[in-house]
Scaffold this motif. Structure first.
Motif, PDB file in Angstrom:
ATOM      1  N   PRO A  57      65.887 -70.481 -14.197  1.00 47.00           N
ATOM      2  CA  PRO A  57      66.271 -71.648 -15.020  1.00 47.00           C
ATOM      3  C   PRO A  57      65.453 -71.803 -16.297  1.00 47.00           C
ATOM      4  N   LEU A  58      64.313 -71.114 -16.390  1.00 40.05           N
ATOM      5  CA  LEU A  58      63.457 -71.246 -17.573  1.00 40.05           C
ATOM      6  C   LEU A  58      63.803 -70.264 -18.684  1.00 40.05           C
ATOM      7  N   HIS A  59      64.430 -69.147 -18.349  1.00 41.00           N
ATOM      8  CA  HIS A  59      64.606 -68.076 -19.332  1.00 41.00           C
ATOM      9  C   HIS A  59      65.369 -68.532 -20.571  1.00 41.00           C
ATOM     10  N   GLY A  60      66.506 -69.188 -20.357  1.00 40.82           N
ATOM     11  CA  GLY A  60      67.330 -69.603 -21.498  1.00 40.82           C
ATOM     12  C   GLY A  60      66.609 -70.554 -22.438  1.00 40.82           C
ATOM     13  N   PRO A  61      66.059 -71.665 -21.914  1.00 41.64           N
ATOM     14  CA  PRO A  61      65.362 -72.596 -22.814  1.00 41.64           C
ATOM     15  C   PRO A  61      64.167 -71.967 -23.533  1.00 41.64           C
ATOM     16  N   ARG A  65      63.366 -71.017 -27.716  1.00 41.78           N
ATOM     17  CA  ARG A  65      62.142 -71.404 -28.419  1.00 41.78           C
ATOM     18  C   ARG A  65      61.380 -70.196 -28.971  1.00 41.78           C
ATOM     19  N   GLY A  66      61.946 -68.989 -28.784  1.00 45.06           N
ATOM     20  CA  GLY A  66      61.336 -67.805 -29.367  1.00 45.06           C
ATOM     21  C   GLY A  66      60.488 -66.973 -28.443  1.00 45.06           C
ATOM     22  N   TYR A  67      60.596 -67.214 -27.133  1.00 44.21           N
ATOM     23  CA  TYR A  67      59.744 -66.493 -26.185  1.00 44.21           C
ATOM     24  C   TYR A  67      60.557 -65.568 -25.275  1.00 44.21           C
ATOM     25  N   ARG A  68      60.167 -64.303 -25.281  1.00 40.24           N
ATOM     26  CA  ARG A  68      60.644 -63.353 -24.278  1.00 40.24           C
ATOM     27  C   ARG A  68      59.903 -63.658 -22.980  1.00 40.24           C
ATOM     28  N   ARG A 281      60.112 -76.938 -22.032  1.00 44.67           N
ATOM     29  CA  ARG A 281      59.643 -77.590 -23.258  1.00 44.67           C
ATOM     30  C   ARG A 281      58.114 -77.682 -23.266  1.00 44.67           C
ATOM     31  N   ALA A 282      57.537 -78.051 -22.123  1.00 40.57           N
ATOM     32  CA  ALA A 282      56.081 -78.172 -22.046  1.00 40.57           C
ATOM     33  C   ALA A 282      55.409 -76.811 -22.206  1.00 40.57           C
ATOM     34  N   LEU A 283      55.989 -75.778 -21.615  1.00 39.86           N
ATOM     35  CA  LEU A 283      55.418 -74.439 -21.740  1.00 39.86           C
ATOM     36  C   LEU A 283      55.470 -73.953 -23.181  1.00 39.86           C
TER      37      LEU A 283
END
Length: 296
Positions: A57-61, A65-68, A281-283
């Motif tokens: 669930p985290l990959h898309g968001p 934000r620019g993170y692989r 978002r926090a990450l």
């Protein structure tokens, strides 16, 4: 109640075996979203009985934000191979060296995140060699051993594995336990398709890995002072409730580390599954803050 993980990688992500100097590891690798400026790469380590799918669930968001993001099954977890009976292969230092090899294979400095057991393995890797890492996030992962109630659950599991097969233990858990969150955040009272995936994941774990890492969770010493001496930015993230390490203990650990502290409302031990958008978002905000020229 925590949501079960989805076992289908998000669009654009690729599941494959990452080749390293210490063997191959199953990963889900999600690139930066199209048209977004790349900011960095993150290596994600799952918890006890969990897997790389817990981070789907985290990959898309995070891609937006620019993170692989590269989520990995550790040695003997789900789709990564490992010895069936040799517990010494799963000593914490061995698992930490695996993480260093995974980071090396990615070919770039990475933001390291560990969930629960994965956080303690991540900590051990950073203490061995912090140079491959840009930051460390401990997600629902505490300073030392797990709570007494969770130690009792791990002991029950270890006792069962001594006399039963993995399939028999699974059936016993289904029959005897009420629906509760596992360390990975999976609701064992999920739908039939989810339940089949959860059973397949359980059967993929090597018994020696569960025995060895379960013991680690129950005996882990407090190494916060050692970690605080490492020159990296730290982030302690958790849900608002946690019965594995009480939130007050995580608050104190963050103070000792001079870490950024994030509490995700509406989440428990697995904020990545419970509240993925707020967690992502926090990450990303934390990783953004570690870029050159910004303040931690």
């Amino acid at each position: 109640m925590s949501r079960p993980p989805t076992f289908v990688p998000p669009p654009g992500a690729r599941a494959y075996r990452l080749r390293t100097a210490r063997g191959e590891f199953a990963v889900v690798d999600a690139p930066v979203a199209a048209g977004v400026e790349p900011k960095g790469t993150a290596l994600l380590l799952p918890g006890f009985t969990g897997s790389k799918e817990d981070f789907n669930p985290l990959h898309g968001p995070l891609a937006a934000r620019g993170y692989r993001t590269v989520a990995v099954d550790g040695r003997g977890q789900f789709e990564s191979d490992g010895p069936v009976h040799d517990e010494s292969a799963y000593a914490q230092q061995e698992l930490a060296r695996d993480v260093l090899a995974q980071a090396e294979a990615l070919g770039t400095p990475v933001h390291l995140l560990g969930h629960s057991l994965g956080g303690q393995i991540a900590r051990a890797a950073v203490l061995l060699d912090h140079s491959p890492f840009l930051s460390l996030t401990l997600m629902a992962s505490g300073p030392a051993q797990i709570s007494v109630s969770q130690q009792q659950r791990v002991k029950l599991l270890r006792d069962a594995l001594a006399v039963m097969s993995m399939a028999e233990v699974w059936e016993a858990m289904r029959t005897m336990e009420p629906p509760e969150e596992t360390d990975s955040g999976a609701d064992l009272d999920a739908g039939l398709d989810d339940r089949d995936d959860l059973r397949r994941r359980w059967l993929g774990n090597k018994p020696a890995q569960l025995l060895a890492t379960g013991r680690q969770l129950c005996t882990e010493p407090d190494r916060v002072a050692e970690l605080a001496a490492v020159p990296l930015p730290f982030h302690v993230l958790s849900g608002a409730l946690d019965d594995t390490w009480p939130v007050s203990i995580l608050d104190e650990m963050a103070l000792r580390l001079k870490a950024r502290r994030t509490v995700i409302a509406g989440a428990e031990h697995s904020p990545n599954c419970d509240q993925p958008l707020a967690t992502a978002r926090a990450l990303a905000d934390f990783w953004d803050s570690t870029a050159p020229g910004t303040r931690r």
